[in-house]
Each structure stands twice: as C-alpha cells, then as structure tokens.
Design a protein around this motif. Structure first.
Motif, PDB file in Angstrom:
ATOM      1  N   GLU A 132       5.439  -6.347   1.361  1.00  0.00           N
ATOM      2  CA  GLU A 132       5.284  -6.133  -0.186  1.00  0.00           C
ATOM      3  C   GLU A 132       6.041  -4.623  -0.532  1.00  0.00           C
ATOM      4  O   GLU A 132       6.026  -3.947   0.200  1.00  0.00           O
ATOM      5  CB  GLU A 132       4.153  -6.295  -0.637  1.00  0.00           C
ATOM      6  CG  GLU A 132       3.969  -6.639  -2.166  1.00  0.00           C
ATOM      7  CD  GLU A 132       2.831  -7.184  -2.701  1.00  0.00           C
ATOM      8  OE1 GLU A 132       2.720  -7.256  -3.987  1.00  0.00           O
ATOM      9  OE2 GLU A 132       1.603  -7.330  -1.887  1.00  0.00           O
TER      10      GLU A 132
ATOM     11  N   GLU B 107      -6.216   0.511  -3.810  1.00  0.00           N
ATOM     12  CA  GLU B 107      -6.669  -0.801  -3.773  1.00  0.00           C
ATOM     13  C   GLU B 107      -5.774  -1.944  -3.558  1.00  0.00           C
ATOM     14  O   GLU B 107      -5.800  -2.902  -2.624  1.00  0.00           O
ATOM     15  CB  GLU B 107      -7.515  -1.130  -4.753  1.00  0.00           C
ATOM     16  CG  GLU B 107      -8.688  -0.364  -4.909  1.00  0.00           C
ATOM     17  CD  GLU B 107      -8.586   1.156  -5.517  1.00  0.00           C
ATOM     18  OE1 GLU B 107      -7.755   1.367  -6.181  1.00  0.00           O
ATOM     19  OE2 GLU B 107      -9.415   2.036  -5.066  1.00  0.00           O
ATOM     20  N   LYS B 108      -4.735  -2.022  -4.328  1.00  0.00           N
ATOM     21  CA  LYS B 108      -3.445  -3.138  -4.364  1.00  0.00           C
ATOM     22  C   LYS B 108      -2.694  -2.477  -2.740  1.00  0.00           C
ATOM     23  O   LYS B 108      -2.446  -3.926  -2.433  1.00  0.00           O
ATOM     24  CB  LYS B 108      -2.546  -2.733  -5.539  1.00  0.00           C
ATOM     25  CG  LYS B 108      -1.840  -3.908  -5.756  1.00  0.00           C
ATOM     26  CD  LYS B 108      -1.161  -3.632  -6.942  1.00  0.00           C
ATOM     27  CE  LYS B 108      -0.261  -5.028  -7.472  1.00  0.00           C
ATOM     28  NZ  LYS B 108       0.366  -4.791  -8.882  1.00  0.00           N
TER      29      LYS B 108
ATOM     30  N   ALA C 189      -3.943  -1.497  -0.037  1.00  0.00           N
ATOM     31  CA  ALA C 189      -4.859  -1.901   1.110  1.00  0.00           C
ATOM     32  C   ALA C 189      -4.942  -3.367   1.101  1.00  0.00           C
ATOM     33  O   ALA C 189      -5.040  -4.092   2.246  1.00  0.00           O
ATOM     34  CB  ALA C 189      -6.163  -1.059   0.691  1.00  0.00           C
ATOM     35  N   LYS C 190      -4.925  -4.017  -0.084  1.00  0.00           N
ATOM     36  CA  LYS C 190      -5.051  -5.595   0.061  1.00  0.00           C
ATOM     37  C   LYS C 190      -3.978  -6.037   0.233  1.00  0.00           C
ATOM     38  O   LYS C 190      -3.848  -7.182   0.942  1.00  0.00           O
ATOM     39  CB  LYS C 190      -5.269  -6.052  -1.689  1.00  0.00           C
ATOM     40  CG  LYS C 190      -5.561  -7.367  -1.845  1.00  0.00           C
ATOM     41  CD  LYS C 190      -5.921  -7.642  -3.412  1.00  0.00           C
ATOM     42  CE  LYS C 190      -5.925  -9.324  -3.458  1.00  0.00           C
ATOM     43  NZ  LYS C 190      -6.230  -9.426  -4.926  1.00  0.00           N
ATOM     44  N   SER C 191      -2.923  -5.367   0.254  1.00  0.00           N
ATOM     45  CA  SER C 191      -1.607  -6.234   0.661  1.00  0.00           C
ATOM     46  C   SER C 191      -1.186  -5.856   2.181  1.00  0.00           C
ATOM     47  O   SER C 191      -0.368  -6.479   2.780  1.00  0.00           O
ATOM     48  CB  SER C 191      -0.209  -5.495   0.125  1.00  0.00           C
ATOM     49  OG  SER C 191      -0.456  -5.925  -1.444  1.00  0.00           O
TER      50      SER C 191
ATOM     51  N   SER D  55      -9.468   4.333   6.280  1.00  0.00           N
ATOM     52  CA  SER D  55      -9.349   3.125   6.189  1.00  0.00           C
ATOM     53  C   SER D  55      -7.675   2.897   6.632  1.00  0.00           C
ATOM     54  O   SER D  55      -7.356   1.905   6.942  1.00  0.00           O
ATOM     55  CB  SER D  55      -9.325   2.402   4.876  1.00  0.00           C
ATOM     56  OG  SER D  55      -8.742   2.889   3.926  1.00  0.00           O
TER      57      SER D  55
ATOM     58  N   ASN E 128      -8.227   7.997   1.287  1.00  0.00           N
ATOM     59  CA  ASN E 128      -8.498   6.685   1.894  1.00  0.00           C
ATOM     60  C   ASN E 128      -8.160   6.727   3.348  1.00  0.00           C
ATOM     61  O   ASN E 128      -7.885   5.463   4.056  1.00  0.00           O
ATOM     62  CB  ASN E 128      -7.809   5.690   1.104  1.00  0.00           C
ATOM     63  CG  ASN E 128      -8.574   5.382  -0.148  1.00  0.00           C
ATOM     64  OD1 ASN E 128      -9.887   5.064  -0.391  1.00  0.00           O
ATOM     65  ND2 ASN E 128      -7.934   5.971  -0.958  1.00  0.00           N
TER      66      ASN E 128
END
Length: 165
Positions: A150, A159-160, A162-164, A85, A82
C-alpha cells in the motif's frame, strides 16, 4: 458513386482511429510491485545503500520526504515513538534535496540511534520518479517478500501504517 464510397470509408477509418486513445500508464510502483533498485548516499557516512542492503524477510517502509517539511518531521517522529513495534521492519527514508539537508534532518532527529532506519540522499531523484511523488511525505509499504502492499501520500497516522504492515 465511387467518390461517395471513398468518403464513407474514410469517415469510418478516421472514426476508428479516434477511438483508439491510449490509456495513461499506471505508476511504475504499481506496474513493478517489488522494491525498486534504488541507490542512496547514506546520511552520516555517505556510503551507498541499495535494495540489496535491506535485511531479507522483513517488512519495508519506504518514505520519500523533504527535510524541510514539517509533516515529514512529524511522520518520522511517529515512527520513532513506535519504534518498538517496528524493530523487525526495515525503514528507508529518501530525499532528493541536498545531501547536507538530509544529514541535518538525520542528526536533528538522532536517527543514528535506530539501526533499522536508513536515511539517504537520492541524487538521481529515482524514487520520487518511480513513485510519482506529488506530496510529502509519501510512504510505500512492502511485505516480508518485498512485494508492494500500500502507498500513502501526505499526512497518515502511524496506526494506519501499522494496520497495513
């Protein structure tokens, strides 16, 4: 009567002392919610990499890892998969295992191809202590201003992360 008064007073005093139990301190990264003043020997050329070498105004992923941990290898492979990104994110991977094992990890995963990934040896085990690491990998996220967002221990999906971010 005087003796009874002293016994009661002593009981009250001792009872008050037992109520004043100190609470355990929060981990350092929660008490000091900014990127810690670390110093790593970089894999590849063994130059020193510190907090001041991190590019400014970029989110930061700090990962404390073990080079012989399969979960750490998979977490790093997820970051690489990834990487597009994460081009504007500074990624610092630190291990207190031997410098040679850190270099092997760095070479095996071909991490020199990614200029925003910095892999280093933490000879003083500073980051493991600062973050009170209990399992690998341990990942800690900071925003563009260098403030803690976090933390994750063990397996965590990209994904977790990236979301954070």
């Amino acid at each position: 009567m005087k003796t009874l008064f002293l016994v009661i007073l002593s009981a009250l005093f001792c009872g008050g002392l037992s109520a004043q139990v100190q609470q355990p301190l929060e981990p350092a990264y929660k008490r000091i919610p900014t990127v810690p003043p670390f110093s790593l020997a970089l894999a590849g050329d063994s130059s020193t990499f510190t907090k001041t070498d991190i590019r400014k105004k970029k989110p930061i992923i700090m990962m404390v890892f073990s080079p012989d941990c399969d979960h750490c290898v998979h977490a790093t492979e997820d970051l690489i998969t990834n990487i597009n990104s994460l081009k504007n994110t500074e990624i610092v991977l630190a291990s207190s295992l031997s410098y040679e094992s850190v270099v092997k990890f760095y070479n095996d995963l071909k991490l020199s191809a990614y200029p925003n990934i910095h892999v280093g040896y933490d000879s003083k085990r500073f980051l493991s202590s600062f973050y009170e690491v209990k399992s690998f990998p341990s990942i800690f996220l900071y925003n563009k201003k260098g403030n803690f967002k976090e933390g994750f221990e063990g397996d965590v999906s990209f994904e977790k992360i990236a979301k954070s971010l």
